[in-house]
Scaffold this active site. Structure first.
Site, PDB file in Angstrom:
ATOM      1  N   ASP A  55       0.825  -1.201   0.000  1.00 26.62           N
ATOM      2  CA  ASP A  55       0.000   0.000   0.000  1.00 26.62           C
ATOM      3  C   ASP A  55       0.866   1.261   0.000  1.00 26.62           C
ATOM      4  OD1 ASP A  55      -2.689   0.875  -0.134  1.00 26.62           O
ATOM      5  OD2 ASP A  55      -2.619   1.488   1.961  1.00 26.62           O
ATOM      6  N   CYS A 146     -10.682   3.995  -5.740  1.00 27.71           N
ATOM      7  CA  CYS A 146      -9.842   3.906  -4.539  1.00 27.71           C
ATOM      8  C   CYS A 146     -10.447   4.726  -3.412  1.00 27.71           C
ATOM      9  CB  CYS A 146      -8.433   4.371  -4.865  1.00 27.71           C
ATOM     10  SG  CYS A 146      -7.289   4.217  -3.474  1.00 27.71           S
ATOM     11  N   TYR A 150     -12.663   2.381  -0.484  1.00 20.41           N
ATOM     12  CA  TYR A 150     -12.093   2.432   0.860  1.00 20.41           C
ATOM     13  C   TYR A 150     -13.063   3.087   1.839  1.00 20.41           C
ATOM     14  CZ  TYR A 150      -7.377   0.524   0.444  1.00 20.41           C
ATOM     15  OH  TYR A 150      -6.297  -0.330   0.311  1.00 20.41           O
ATOM     16  N   TYR A 175     -10.315   4.896   7.719  1.00 22.42           N
ATOM     17  CA  TYR A 175     -11.203   4.844   6.555  1.00 22.42           C
ATOM     18  C   TYR A 175     -12.675   4.997   6.927  1.00 22.42           C
ATOM     19  CZ  TYR A 175      -6.961   3.728   4.172  1.00 22.42           C
ATOM     20  OH  TYR A 175      -5.668   3.803   3.679  1.00 22.42           O
ATOM     21  N   GLU A 217      -8.929  -3.075  -7.346  1.00 20.81           N
ATOM     22  CA  GLU A 217      -9.017  -2.961  -5.898  1.00 20.81           C
ATOM     23  C   GLU A 217      -9.191  -4.346  -5.272  1.00 20.81           C
ATOM     24  OE1 GLU A 217      -8.828  -0.466  -3.589  1.00 20.81           O
ATOM     25  OE2 GLU A 217      -8.133   0.867  -5.179  1.00 20.81           O
TER      26      GLU A 217
END
Length: 232
Positions: A55, A146, A150, A175, A217
Site C-alpha cells: 500500500d 480507490c 475504501y 477509513y 481494488e
C-alpha cells in the site's frame, strides 16, 4: 452518511450508475478474507505487513496520478477543489502508514527495498497510463474507486462491534473517519460534474476505467492475502 447512502442519493447520476455496475465486484470485496480478519483482529501479522508495504508503494504512484488529474482539470476551481480532496486522502493515509510501519517493525529501508507485487504493479501502471493518456474526465473516473471503495469498506467495518485490542483499529478508524469520507464525496461530485460535460463515447470510457479500477481494488487486497510475489 455512509457510502451506500451516498450512492442512493446520487440516483440518476453517472457515479450512481457506476456504483451499480460494480455491485458484483463489491460483493466479492466485502467477503475478502483480508478485510474480514482485519475487522475482527485475527489477520496474521505477516499478511498485514505485506499489505501495508504494498500500500505504501501504491500510494507513492497514486499521489502522482492525482497530481496529473488535477493538472488536467478544466478550470482553477476544479483544480483547487480536487487538490484539496486529494490532499486530505494522502495526508490521512501517510499518517496511517507511518504508524503501522513503526508498529509492525517495518523500517524505511524495508520500504525502499520493497518491490511491487504483480497486482500492485499492474494496478499502478494502469492508473498512471490512464492519467497520462486520457482526458480529465476519464482519468478522474479511474482514480475514484480507490476513494469510494475504501470509504465504503471503512464505514462497513466501523459499524461492526469493536474488538478490544484489535491491532488494526487505526486502519478502521482512518477509513471510517469523516475527514476521509469528505474527500471521497468531493471526488464523487467532481466526477459527476465531469461526466455531465463528457461526450457519450467519453462517458463510456469513464465507465470502463471505473470498472477496471474496481476490479484492481479486489485484486490488490486478494494478492496481499495470498502474499503474492513474482512467480519467476
Amino acid at each position: 452518511m455512509d457510502a451506500s447512502t451516498q450512492s442512493t442519493e446520487l440516483t440518476g447520476s453517472f457515479t450512481a450508475a457506476a456504483w451499480d455496475r460494480i455491485a458484483p465486484v463489491m460483493a466479492e470485496i466485502e467477503v475478502l478474507p483480508l478485510l474480514t480478519r482485519l475487522s475482527d483482529g485475527t489477520l496474521p501479522p505477516e499478511v498485514f505487513r505485506h499489505y501495508i508495504l504494498q500500500d505504501a508503494l501504491y500510494l507513492k504512484h497514486y499521489a502522482r496520478c492525482l497530481a496529473i488529474v488535477a493538472a488536467k482539470a478544466p478550470d482553477n476551481a476544479q483544480v483547487l477543489r480536487f487538490l484539496g480532496s486529494a490532499q486530505k486522502a494522502i495526508t490521512v493515509e501517510q499518517g496511517l502508514h507511518a504508524g503501522f510501519l513503526t508498529q509492525f517493525g517495518i523500517s524505511s529501508e524495508d520500504v525502499t527495498a520493497a518491490e511491487p507485487s504483480p497486482s500492485c504493479f499492474a494496478y499502478t501502471n494502469f492508473l498512471l497510463a490512464t492519467a497520462y493518456h486520457s482526458s480529465y474526465a476519464v482519468a478522474l473516473s479511474s482514480i475514484l474507486p480507490c476513494f469510494w471503495i475504501y470509504w465504503h469498506v471503512g464505514e462497513a467495518i466501523k459499524n461492526r462491534p469493536a474488538i478490544e485490542g484489535n491491532a488494526f483499529q487505526a486502519w478502521i478508524n482512518t477509513y471510517g473517519d469523516p475527514q476521509f469520507a469528505a474527500g471521497a464525496r468531493e471526488v464523487i461530485a467532481l466526477t459527476d460534474i465531469a461526466a455531465r460535460a463528457a461526450s457519450p463515447s467519453e462517458r463510456a470510457q469513464m465507465m470502463d476505467v471505473f470498472v477496471r479500477a474496481s476490479q484492481y481494488e479486489w485484486m490488490f487486497w486478494d494478492s496481499a492475502w495470498r502474499l503474492e510475489t513474482w512467480p519467476v
